[in-house]
Design a protein around this motif. Structure first.
Motif, mmCIF file in Angstrom:
data_model
loop_
_atom_site.group_PDB
_atom_site.id
_atom_site.type_symbol
_atom_site.label_atom_id
_atom_site.label_comp_id
_atom_site.label_asym_id
_atom_site.label_seq_id
_atom_site.Cartn_x
_atom_site.Cartn_y
_atom_site.Cartn_z
ATOM 1 N N GLY A 1 -4.748 17.111 27.053
ATOM 2 C CA GLY A 1 -3.774 16.413 26.217
ATOM 3 C C GLY A 1 -2.359 16.858 26.512
ATOM 4 N N GLU A 2 -1.437 16.458 25.640
ATOM 5 C CA GLU A 2 -0.027 16.819 25.786
ATOM 6 C C GLU A 2 0.399 17.693 24.616
ATOM 7 O OE1 GLU A 2 2.297 13.303 26.239
ATOM 8 O OE2 GLU A 2 1.263 12.655 28.065
ATOM 9 N N TYR A 3 1.122 18.758 24.931
ATOM 10 C CA TYR A 3 1.558 19.727 23.925
ATOM 11 C C TYR A 3 3.084 19.867 24.007
ATOM 12 C CZ TYR A 3 -3.410 20.952 23.939
ATOM 13 O OH TYR A 3 -4.785 20.915 23.872
ATOM 14 N N GLU A 4 3.760 19.581 22.904
ATOM 15 C CA GLU A 4 5.225 19.630 22.898
ATOM 16 C C GLU A 4 5.699 21.059 22.641
ATOM 17 O OE1 GLU A 4 8.699 16.729 21.384
ATOM 18 O OE2 GLU A 4 7.504 17.592 19.772
ATOM 19 N N ILE A 5 6.233 21.680 23.692
ATOM 20 C CA ILE A 5 6.731 23.051 23.593
ATOM 21 C C ILE A 5 8.051 23.067 22.835
ATOM 22 C CG2 ILE A 5 7.505 25.057 24.927
ATOM 23 C CD1 ILE A 5 5.619 24.076 27.173
ATOM 24 N N PHE B 1 10.351 18.797 26.222
ATOM 25 C CA PHE B 1 9.666 19.693 27.149
ATOM 26 C C PHE B 1 8.196 19.764 26.738
ATOM 27 C CE2 PHE B 1 8.807 23.999 29.049
ATOM 28 C CZ PHE B 1 9.065 23.624 30.364
ATOM 29 N N VAL B 2 7.344 19.131 27.544
ATOM 30 C CA VAL B 2 5.933 18.961 27.195
ATOM 31 C C VAL B 2 5.048 19.590 28.268
ATOM 32 C CG1 VAL B 2 4.109 17.237 26.862
ATOM 33 C CG2 VAL B 2 6.394 16.848 25.904
ATOM 34 N N LEU B 3 3.986 20.268 27.832
ATOM 35 C CA LEU B 3 2.975 20.780 28.748
ATOM 36 C C LEU B 3 1.795 19.813 28.723
ATOM 37 C CD1 LEU B 3 1.893 23.024 30.626
ATOM 38 C CD2 LEU B 3 0.877 24.087 28.594
ATOM 39 N N THR B 4 1.532 19.202 29.859
ATOM 40 C CA THR B 4 0.407 18.266 29.974
ATOM 41 C C THR B 4 -0.785 18.996 30.577
ATOM 42 O OG1 THR B 4 1.922 16.405 30.297
ATOM 43 C CG2 THR B 4 -0.369 16.093 30.963
ATOM 44 N N GLY C 1 -2.318 22.662 34.230
ATOM 45 C CA GLY C 1 -1.185 22.450 33.329
ATOM 46 C C GLY C 1 0.065 22.113 34.103
ATOM 47 N N GLN C 2 0.841 21.167 33.579
ATOM 48 C CA GLN C 2 2.104 20.800 34.222
ATOM 49 C C GLN C 2 3.161 20.593 33.148
ATOM 50 O OE1 GLN C 2 2.103 17.180 36.574
ATOM 51 N NE2 GLN C 2 3.813 17.906 37.809
ATOM 52 N N GLY D 1 7.176 36.041 29.443
ATOM 53 C CA GLY D 1 8.355 36.891 29.321
ATOM 54 C C GLY D 1 8.574 37.232 27.858
ATOM 55 N N GLY D 2 9.764 36.958 27.353
ATOM 56 C CA GLY D 2 10.058 37.220 25.950
ATOM 57 C C GLY D 2 9.783 36.030 25.052
ATOM 58 N N ALA D 3 9.375 34.911 25.618
ATOM 59 C CA ALA D 3 9.149 33.699 24.829
ATOM 60 C C ALA D 3 7.779 33.734 24.163
ATOM 61 C CB ALA D 3 9.255 32.470 25.714
ATOM 62 N N ASP D 4 7.738 33.282 22.919
ATOM 63 C CA ASP D 4 6.499 33.201 22.151
ATOM 64 C C ASP D 4 6.567 31.898 21.371
ATOM 65 O OD1 ASP D 4 4.276 33.459 20.579
ATOM 66 O OD2 ASP D 4 4.723 35.476 19.869
ATOM 67 N N LEU D 5 5.919 30.841 21.890
ATOM 68 C CA LEU D 5 6.091 29.505 21.352
ATOM 69 C C LEU D 5 4.755 28.887 20.962
ATOM 70 C CD1 LEU D 5 8.492 28.248 24.161
ATOM 71 C CD2 LEU D 5 9.191 28.990 21.883
ATOM 72 N N THR D 6 4.773 28.113 19.894
ATOM 73 C CA THR D 6 3.618 27.333 19.495
ATOM 74 C C THR D 6 3.914 25.870 19.787
ATOM 75 O OG1 THR D 6 2.957 28.890 17.776
ATOM 76 C CG2 THR D 6 2.116 26.644 17.597
ATOM 77 N N ALA D 7 3.042 25.225 20.526
ATOM 78 C CA ALA D 7 3.242 23.836 20.925
ATOM 79 C C ALA D 7 2.185 22.965 20.256
ATOM 80 C CB ALA D 7 3.157 23.705 22.440
#
Length: 573
Positions: free
Chosen positions: A497-501, A505-508, A518-519, A563-569
């Motif tokens: 599926g597609e996840y909106e970071i 900016f989306v991770l497919t 993943g792209q 890295g230092g990023a911690d994101l929920t998509a």
């Protein structure tokens, strides 16, 4: 009566003098702020600041040409990257006013040779506000292979701006250079003139913006700034880019003085009608209008907010940030001829606080840059000793001692194959930040490169202990301990599926040949390597992904750490 008039006149003189004194005080503080940024190697360019419609500071800092030591000046010409988009949007709106373009018309009405299956679904409005779904051409592979080669507008559209739609047009926001390239092509088709000619005739000449234009490499351009890139080694010339590629999405040059003229025009109706400006400045998805970001921003640490209309621009060797403080009739223009875009937001925020008499953050000197020469020439132990001396010294507040700084320094040294010296830097980071996972992960990597597998294993285990979502660390632990992780590929189906970071900016995530791929938007497709049924790693970029379920047991989102990023998509499709 005469006496009363005299008192009013004196009061007016006092008010004007007070305002002038405030403006001078603000200008002095801003100047000192920028001198410090420039001294620390975090700003090299020209700036203009206007308060209540009047310019209080316009000044160059650093060099327009480093080889010849030519300083930046207020009339130095810089490439402005994506700030170009607001000019493209303005030309479109002028043609709308004249009845030559309709915002709700399909793009194929104006570009009849464009592929029908996708072009018949996309409107001019959707090109303007980045909701077209057309893939952006500015991905890593494109710039690696084609950024030096010239292309005609028609050929470029066919080759790079005609991809399959990534989502239903109008359904979501995805920042998109292809859309604005296509708008330039529409302008040319409708007017029968080149994009550069239309710009000059309709905007630059009427406004007296004589130091602005469409940039190309070959002409001699008086007072043109050279573009640079900064590394821990120092400054280098930016990579060449054929300016026909950014085109109507990012190929203009300008000066701070001309951009001030542009700002003033946006308060009147010489260039655009009030109705067109209302459409342009109406925030859509992700607060984007037509060529502008529109949002309410806090004033300092107060509860008050002010309206900000802005846009940034980044292109090889240059960064620009154009910020209109419309409620206060203010303007901040930053033009930088070194790729230092990460500081411009902080600079703009600090200037805004100064203009509102609020406290502001001073810049800090990079400890990675400060220690690099010592680490490279004298070794890791010498760099550690210098770090301790600086941190305990009287000027310690002037330095950025954050975890990421030491990590950056360590990897820079590791990249020169001075592995033992890098280990010393990473050990210091572990000592300084013992409860953070990333320093242990980096130290483990350096030990592994030095073939000290026992120490590598211990540090990767500690990294995973502190951060159980660190799939990369767990994968390496399993490999070092000889454990084989087997995950039935059938479970991958639920993750597709597609996840909106973040907006645009989306991770497919796809399943291909039994592997999970993943792209991210505009980036290369990479394998998600399983560590468990829910945890995956992209080892080449040290990214960790954990898929998350909702209360009903369905995959609803993913957690991405890099890295230092911690994101929920959130899963959006």
């Amino acid at each position: 009566m005469k006496r009363q008039y005299t008192k009013l006149l004196l009061l007016l003189i006092f008010i004007l003098a007070s305002q002038d004194a405030f403006a001078q005080d603000h200008a002095a503080k801003i100047d000192q702020l920028l001198k410090t940024y420039q001294e620390y190697g975090q700003f090299n360019g020209t700036i203009l600041v206007a308060e209540k419609g009047k310019v209080i500071l316009k000044k160059g800092y650093g060099m327009a040409n480093m080889e010849w030591s030519i300083p930046n000046q207020p009339d130095t010409k810089f490439r402005i990257g994506s700030v170009t988009k607001q000019f493209t949007a303005t030309l479109i709106m002028q043609l709308v006013e004249e009845g030559n373009i309709k915002l709700d018309a399909k793009m194929t009405k104006y570009l009849p040779d464009y592929r029908k299956d996708t072009g018949d679904k996309v409107t001019v409005h959707q090109l303007l506000n980045h909701t077209s779904g057309i893939p952006s051409y500015t991905n890593a592979k494109f710039f690696e292979e084609d950024s030096r080669d010239p292309h005609s507008v028609d050929d470029f559209v066919k080759k790079f701006a005609s991809g399959n739609l990534e989502f239903e047009p109008g359904s979501k926001f995805a920042y998109n250079n292809s859309g604005y390239f296509l708008l330039g092509a529409i302008i040319e088709k409708v007017t029968g003139k080149s994009y550069a000619e239309v710009l000059q005739e309709r905007i630059f000449k009427p406004l007296g913006m004589s130091n602005s234009g469409y940039d190309t490499h070959s002409p001699i351009l008086n007072k043109r700034a050279s573009g640079y890139q900064k590394t821990l080694e120092g400054f280098v010339n930016a990579a060449y880019l054929d300016m026909g590629l950014p085109y109507s999405a990012g190929s203009l040059y300008s000066t701070v003085e001309d951009l001030y003229k542009w700002d003033r025009s946006l308060y009147g109706t010489k260039i655009l009608s009030a109705k067109s400006k209302e459409l342009m400045f109406t925030p859509g998805l992700s607060n984007y209008g037509y060529g502008f970001d529109i949002r309410e921003a806090p004033i300092g640490k107060t509860e008050k907010k002010t309206k900000i209309i802005s846009h940034g621009g980044g292109i090889n060797g240059f960064n620009c940030l154009f910020t209109r403080l419309v409620d206060q009739d203010g303007l901040i223009v930053i033009l930088d001829n070194v790729s230092l875009g990460r500081y411009q937001g902080d600079i703009t925020k600090s200037i805004g606080n100064i203009l509102n008499d609020q406290p502001f953050d001073a810049p800090k000197r990079s400890i990675a840059e400060t220690l690099y020469k010592t680490a490279k020439e004298k070794g890791g132990e010498a760099a550690v000793a210098e770090y301790r001396k600086l941190k305990s010294g009287t000027d310690s507040a002037k330095y950025d001692f954050s975890e990421n700084e030491l990590n950056t320094l360590g990897y820079q040294i590791l990249g020169t194959d001075k592995t033992k010296d890098a280990i010393e830097i990473f050990k210091l980071n572990v000592e300084t930040f013992p409860k953070a996972a990333n320093p242990y992960d980096s130290l483990g990597e350096a030990y592994l490169k030095n073939e000290q597998k026992d120490l590598a294993l211990a540090n990767y285990k500690k990294a995973f202990e502190l951060d159980p979502s660190n799939a990369n660390a767990m994968q390496i632990v399993n490999r070092l301990e000889g454990k084989e992780v087997k995950v039935d590929s059938s479970v991958f189906d639920a993750y597709v599926g597609e996840y909106e970071i973040q907006p645009g900016f989306v991770l497919t995530v796809t399943k291909e040949g039994g592997k999970l791929m993943g792209q991210a938007t505009g980036q290369t497709k990479l394998e998600l390597e399983p560590v468990s049924e829910t945890q995956f790693t992209i080892s080449s970029v040290k990214a960790n992904i954990t898929f998350l379920k909702d209360a009903e047991g369905n995959i609803s989102s993913l957690n991405l750490k890099q890295g230092g990023a911690d994101l929920t998509a959130k899963k959006i499709k």
